[in-house]
Design an enzyme around this catalytic site. Structure first.
Site, PDB file in Angstrom:
ATOM      1  N   TYR A  40     -12.949   1.018   0.414  1.00 59.20           N
ATOM      2  CA  TYR A  40     -12.438   1.033  -0.969  1.00 59.20           C
ATOM      3  C   TYR A  40     -13.297   0.142  -1.854  1.00 59.20           C
ATOM      4  O   TYR A  40     -13.781   0.558  -2.923  1.00 59.20           O
ATOM      5  CB  TYR A  40     -10.970   0.568  -0.999  1.00 59.20           C
ATOM      6  N   THR A  82     -12.162  -3.955  -9.810  1.00 57.94           N
ATOM      7  CA  THR A  82     -11.358  -4.859  -8.990  1.00 57.94           C
ATOM      8  C   THR A  82     -12.118  -6.114  -8.554  1.00 57.94           C
ATOM      9  O   THR A  82     -13.355  -6.098  -8.476  1.00 57.94           O
ATOM     10  CB  THR A  82     -10.894  -4.085  -7.733  1.00 57.94           C
ATOM     11  N   ASP A  83     -11.376  -7.157  -8.205  1.00 62.94           N
ATOM     12  CA  ASP A  83     -12.004  -8.372  -7.664  1.00 62.94           C
ATOM     13  C   ASP A  83     -12.569  -8.153  -6.268  1.00 62.94           C
ATOM     14  O   ASP A  83     -13.379  -8.942  -5.778  1.00 62.94           O
ATOM     15  CB  ASP A  83     -10.998  -9.548  -7.662  1.00 62.94           C
ATOM     16  N   GLU A  84     -12.128  -7.054  -5.603  1.00 60.81           N
ATOM     17  CA  GLU A  84     -12.533  -6.862  -4.206  1.00 60.81           C
ATOM     18  C   GLU A  84     -14.026  -6.605  -4.055  1.00 60.81           C
ATOM     19  O   GLU A  84     -14.567  -6.720  -2.955  1.00 60.81           O
ATOM     20  CB  GLU A  84     -11.739  -5.714  -3.576  1.00 60.81           C
ATOM     21  N   LYS A 128     -15.715   1.114  -5.081  1.00 61.36           N
ATOM     22  CA  LYS A 128     -15.550   0.552  -6.438  1.00 61.36           C
ATOM     23  C   LYS A 128     -16.840  -0.167  -6.863  1.00 61.36           C
ATOM     24  O   LYS A 128     -17.260  -0.089  -8.016  1.00 61.36           O
ATOM     25  CB  LYS A 128     -14.361  -0.413  -6.490  1.00 61.36           C
TER      26      LYS A 128
HETATM   27  P1  NAD Z   1      -2.959   4.253  -8.332  1.00 63.06           P
HETATM   28  O1  NAD Z   1      -3.405   4.653  -6.963  1.00 63.06           O
HETATM   29  O2  NAD Z   1      -1.545   3.841  -8.552  1.00 63.06           O
HETATM   30  O3  NAD Z   1      -3.254   5.439  -9.377  1.00 63.06           O
HETATM   31  C1  NAD Z   1      -4.445   6.162  -9.368  1.00 63.06           C
HETATM   32  C2  NAD Z   1      -4.268   7.351 -10.309  1.00 63.06           C
HETATM   33  O4  NAD Z   1      -5.507   8.085 -10.342  1.00 63.06           O
HETATM   34  C3  NAD Z   1      -3.195   8.345  -9.846  1.00 63.06           C
HETATM   35  O5  NAD Z   1      -2.409   8.754 -10.932  1.00 63.06           O
HETATM   36  C4  NAD Z   1      -4.004   9.520  -9.293  1.00 63.06           C
HETATM   37  O6  NAD Z   1      -3.325  10.762  -9.414  1.00 63.06           O
HETATM   38  C5  NAD Z   1      -5.239   9.461 -10.178  1.00 63.06           C
HETATM   39  N1  NAD Z   1      -6.420  10.081  -9.550  1.00 63.06           N
HETATM   40  C6  NAD Z   1      -6.883   9.876  -8.281  1.00 63.06           C
HETATM   41  N2  NAD Z   1      -7.979  10.628  -8.066  1.00 63.06           N
HETATM   42  C7  NAD Z   1      -8.221  11.307  -9.215  1.00 63.06           C
HETATM   43  C8  NAD Z   1      -9.223  12.219  -9.623  1.00 63.06           C
HETATM   44  N3  NAD Z   1     -10.191  12.613  -8.776  1.00 63.06           N
HETATM   45  N4  NAD Z   1      -9.185  12.721 -10.879  1.00 63.06           N
HETATM   46  C9  NAD Z   1      -8.195  12.336 -11.747  1.00 63.06           C
HETATM   47  N5  NAD Z   1      -7.215  11.491 -11.414  1.00 63.06           N
HETATM   48  C10 NAD Z   1      -7.222  10.969 -10.158  1.00 63.06           C
HETATM   49  O7  NAD Z   1      -3.966   3.106  -8.773  1.00 63.06           O
HETATM   50  P2  NAD Z   1      -3.692   1.773  -9.628  1.00 63.06           P
HETATM   51  O8  NAD Z   1      -3.179   0.730  -8.712  1.00 63.06           O
HETATM   52  O9  NAD Z   1      -2.948   2.142 -10.845  1.00 63.06           O
HETATM   53  O10 NAD Z   1      -5.196   1.376  -9.996  1.00 63.06           O
HETATM   54  C11 NAD Z   1      -5.815   1.921 -11.158  1.00 63.06           C
HETATM   55  C12 NAD Z   1      -7.244   1.401 -11.242  1.00 63.06           C
HETATM   56  O11 NAD Z   1      -7.222  -0.021 -11.303  1.00 63.06           O
HETATM   57  C13 NAD Z   1      -8.108   1.758 -10.040  1.00 63.06           C
HETATM   58  O12 NAD Z   1      -9.391   2.068 -10.493  1.00 63.06           O
HETATM   59  C14 NAD Z   1      -8.126   0.485  -9.206  1.00 63.06           C
HETATM   60  O13 NAD Z   1      -9.331   0.383  -8.471  1.00 63.06           O
HETATM   61  C15 NAD Z   1      -8.038  -0.566 -10.282  1.00 63.06           C
HETATM   62  N6  NAD Z   1      -7.392  -1.843  -9.893  1.00 63.06           N
HETATM   63  C16 NAD Z   1      -6.168  -1.854  -9.305  1.00 63.06           C
HETATM   64  C17 NAD Z   1      -5.562  -3.078  -9.007  1.00 63.06           C
HETATM   65  C18 NAD Z   1      -4.188  -3.142  -8.369  1.00 63.06           C
HETATM   66  O14 NAD Z   1      -3.747  -4.229  -8.008  1.00 63.06           O
HETATM   67  N7  NAD Z   1      -3.468  -2.034  -8.230  1.00 63.06           N
HETATM   68  C19 NAD Z   1      -6.217  -4.271  -9.314  1.00 63.06           C
HETATM   69  C20 NAD Z   1      -7.487  -4.210  -9.901  1.00 63.06           C
HETATM   70  C21 NAD Z   1      -8.058  -2.992 -10.207  1.00 63.06           C
HETATM   71  O1  DAU Z   2      -7.382  -7.254  -5.482  1.00 63.15           O
HETATM   72  C1  DAU Z   2      -7.201  -6.095  -6.243  1.00 63.15           C
HETATM   73  C2  DAU Z   2      -6.774  -4.986  -5.319  1.00 63.15           C
HETATM   74  O2  DAU Z   2      -5.421  -5.253  -4.956  1.00 63.15           O
HETATM   75  C3  DAU Z   2      -6.895  -3.596  -5.933  1.00 63.15           C
HETATM   76  O3  DAU Z   2      -8.241  -3.324  -6.209  1.00 63.15           O
HETATM   77  C4  DAU Z   2      -6.338  -2.536  -4.965  1.00 63.15           C
HETATM   78  O4  DAU Z   2      -6.353  -1.259  -5.591  1.00 63.15           O
HETATM   79  C5  DAU Z   2      -4.897  -2.908  -4.633  1.00 63.15           C
HETATM   80  O5  DAU Z   2      -4.388  -1.994  -3.673  1.00 63.15           O
HETATM   81  C6  DAU Z   2      -4.833  -4.327  -4.072  1.00 63.15           C
HETATM   82  O6  DAU Z   2      -5.501  -4.406  -2.780  1.00 63.15           O
HETATM   83  P1  DAU Z   2      -4.905  -5.297  -1.582  1.00 63.15           P
HETATM   84  O7  DAU Z   2      -5.434  -4.789  -0.307  1.00 63.15           O
HETATM   85  O8  DAU Z   2      -5.053  -6.741  -1.876  1.00 63.15           O
HETATM   86  O9  DAU Z   2      -3.330  -4.928  -1.770  1.00 63.15           O
HETATM   87  P2  DAU Z   2      -2.176  -4.576  -0.717  1.00 63.15           P
HETATM   88  O10 DAU Z   2      -0.902  -4.544  -1.491  1.00 63.15           O
HETATM   89  O11 DAU Z   2      -2.506  -3.404   0.131  1.00 63.15           O
HETATM   90  O12 DAU Z   2      -2.177  -5.872   0.209  1.00 63.15           O
HETATM   91  C7  DAU Z   2      -1.990  -7.163  -0.321  1.00 63.15           C
HETATM   92  C8  DAU Z   2      -2.089  -8.150   0.828  1.00 63.15           C
HETATM   93  O13 DAU Z   2      -0.969  -7.967   1.685  1.00 63.15           O
HETATM   94  C9  DAU Z   2      -3.316  -7.954   1.701  1.00 63.15           C
HETATM   95  O14 DAU Z   2      -3.802  -9.213   2.124  1.00 63.15           O
HETATM   96  C10 DAU Z   2      -2.812  -7.148   2.886  1.00 63.15           C
HETATM   97  C11 DAU Z   2      -1.372  -7.623   3.025  1.00 63.15           C
HETATM   98  N1  DAU Z   2      -0.407  -6.610   3.541  1.00 63.15           N
HETATM   99  C12 DAU Z   2      -0.352  -5.394   2.932  1.00 63.15           C
HETATM  100  C13 DAU Z   2       0.512  -4.432   3.380  1.00 63.15           C
HETATM  101  C14 DAU Z   2       0.560  -3.056   2.743  1.00 63.15           C
HETATM  102  C15 DAU Z   2       0.430  -6.944   4.594  1.00 63.15           C
HETATM  103  O15 DAU Z   2       0.396  -8.068   5.131  1.00 63.15           O
HETATM  104  N2  DAU Z   2       1.306  -5.986   5.041  1.00 63.15           N
HETATM  105  C16 DAU Z   2       1.374  -4.735   4.488  1.00 63.15           C
HETATM  106  O16 DAU Z   2       2.183  -3.897   4.977  1.00 63.15           O
END
Ligand code: NAD
Ligand code: DAU
Length: 354
Positions: free
Chosen positions: A161, A135-137, A165
């Site tokens: 988190y 992730t970018d975080e 990562k």
């Molecule tokens: P998600 O939370 O939707 O899905 C995570 C999946 O991993 C689920 O299916 C869960 O059951 C499985 N899981 C959790 N713990 C596990 C374990 N111990 N063993 C096996 N499976 C397990 O997550 P996502 O949003 O699809 O993100 C996927 C990946 O991409 C993550 O590594 C996250 O850090 C990264 N990522 C997400 C975003 C985003 O915006 N969602 C952006 C950049 C990177």
């Molecule tokens: O940047 C990549 C990341 O994006 C991934 O690595 C994470 O897995 C993914 O969850 C996401 O993280 P964020 O914290 O950016 O996403 P979230 O959807 O939780 O929040 C997006 C923005 O919106 C953040 O600035 C917080 C704000 N927010 C979020 C929620 C849930 C609100 O203002 N209100 C809310 O209720």
């Protein structure tokens, strides 16, 4: 070794979109190794569940014996590692699961993959890939005029988190540097699209707006995220898997920075247009609430390296992507009902009542 890909966390948001995209291309069999936490949902994969090229194995990446068995019996040529705890707010309330899966789980996976990889022939070792999805975080927070994060930006994770990562990224780097494991790391910005669990900003806002509930915006709503459609992210991962150079990191982003408030206002307009009207515009449901502790102000990705080296660029514009996404959530009520039962409601009540 076969050309099979083991996808960890394939029942989650991005993992399931990735599997569906790959299954359309039918280039390699897929094994989906997923623990099925609250975020994992096999309904996402209903359309491929019976396909010959797809297999689901329920299991935890932190369980050594199980990971070993999967590797030794399926003989994969690549691992694409999505499995993680992924929600920042949950990591603030309870970081332990994040350390267990994101750090310990990645470590166990790397150890078992290293043992398996060492047993391959020299030619197979060269062709093998371990792609770590991150992730970018990990790069921390940008000021308003800072240039976007690039692959050499120093790490500065700010939430449990992000720290978990970052730790996993460092382990992956070390396994390449020390043991020569052919790793690839992708760091991506915020994704949106179908199958995202509605604890995250965009699906939460769509469903609350649909139901006339309040739309909780943290702080002043001016935090900036760089939004990318999930199918573009999956396409980028495939490109890195195919042509990325072992040991390298690739930043992925949408060149699409938006303030949270702007996102929520767009969602309100689209839901007003597509769902039955409420007596007042949905915009009136926006409520500013207490900020997320340690809330990063701005993320933005410099995705020029992946474009230059692998020819990847996002295809979906935000305007078309967000419209499709709002429509998907409004038209897939059965999926929504399936994920918004018991434990989900409990999270929403606990998190937003305090
Ligand atoms: P998600 O939370 O939707 O899905 C995570 C999946 O991993 C689920 O299916 C869960 O059951 C499985 N899981 C959790 N713990 C596990 C374990 N111990 N063993 C096996 N499976 C397990 O997550 P996502 O949003 O699809 O993100 C996927 C990946 O991409 C993550 O590594 C996250 O850090 C990264 N990522 C997400 C975003 C985003 O915006 N969602 C952006 C950049 C990177
Ligand atoms: O940047 C990549 C990341 O994006 C991934 O690595 C994470 O897995 C993914 O969850 C996401 O993280 P964020 O914290 O950016 O996403 P979230 O959807 O939780 O929040 C997006 C923005 O919106 C953040 O600035 C917080 C704000 N927010 C979020 C929620 C849930 C609100 O203002 N209100 C809310 O209720």
């Amino acid at each position: 070794m076969r050309n099979t890909i083991v996808v960890t966390g394939g029942a989650g948001f991005i993992g399931s979109n990735f599997i569906l995209q790959r299954m359309q291309e039918k280039t390699a069999p897929i094994i989906n190794l997923d623990k099925l936490t609250y975020a994992g949902n096999l309904r996402n994969l209903g359309s491929v569940a019976e396909d010959r090229g797809y297999e689901f194995v329920r299991g935890d990446i932190a369980e050594r014996a199980l990971v070993r068995r999967v590797l030794e019996t399926r003989l994969p040529g690549a691992i694409v590692h999505f499995a993680a705890e992924s929600h920042v707010d949950r990591s603030i309330r309870g970081p332990e699961d994040f350390i267990r899966t994101n750090v310990d789980g990645t470590f166990v996976l790397l150890e078992e993959v290293r043992a398996y990889w060492s047993s391959l022939s020299a030619d197979e070792q060269k062709r093998f890939r371990f792609l770590h999805v991150s992730t970018d975080e990990v790069y921390g927070s940008l000021g308003p005029d800072d240039p976007p994060f690039c692959e050499t930006t120093p790490y500065a994770p700010n939430s449990p988190y992000a720290a978990s990562k970052a730790a996993s990224d460092h382990l992956v780097r070390a396994y390449h540097h020390t043991y020569g494991l052919p790793t690839l790391t992708t760091n991506c910005s915020n994704n949106y699209g179908r199958f995202q669990f509605p604890e995250k900003l965009i699906p939460l806002m769509i469903l609350n707006a649909r139901d006339g509930k309040s739309l909780p915006v943290y702080g002043d709503g001016k935090n900036v995220r760089d939004w990318l459609h999930v199918e573009d992210h999956c396409d980028a991962i495939s490109k890195v898997l195919q042509g990325g150079r072992p040991g390298e990191v690739y930043n992925i982003g949408g060149w699409n920075e938006k303030r949270n408030l702007e996102i929520v206002e767009t969602v309100c307009e689209l839901v007003d247009e597509m769902a039955p009207r409420l007596p007042r515009p949905r915009h009136d449901l926006i409520t500013f609430v207490k900020d997320r502790p340690g809330h990063d102000r701005r993320y933005a990705m410099d995705a020029r390296k992946i474009e230059r080296e692998l020819g990847w660029k996002p295809k979906e514009t935000f305007e078309t992507g967000i419209r499709k996404t709002v429509r998907w959530y409004l038209e897939n009520d059965e999926w929504v009902r399936g994920v918004t039962s018991g434990s989900y409601r409990q999270w929403i009540e606990t998190h937003y009542s305090s």
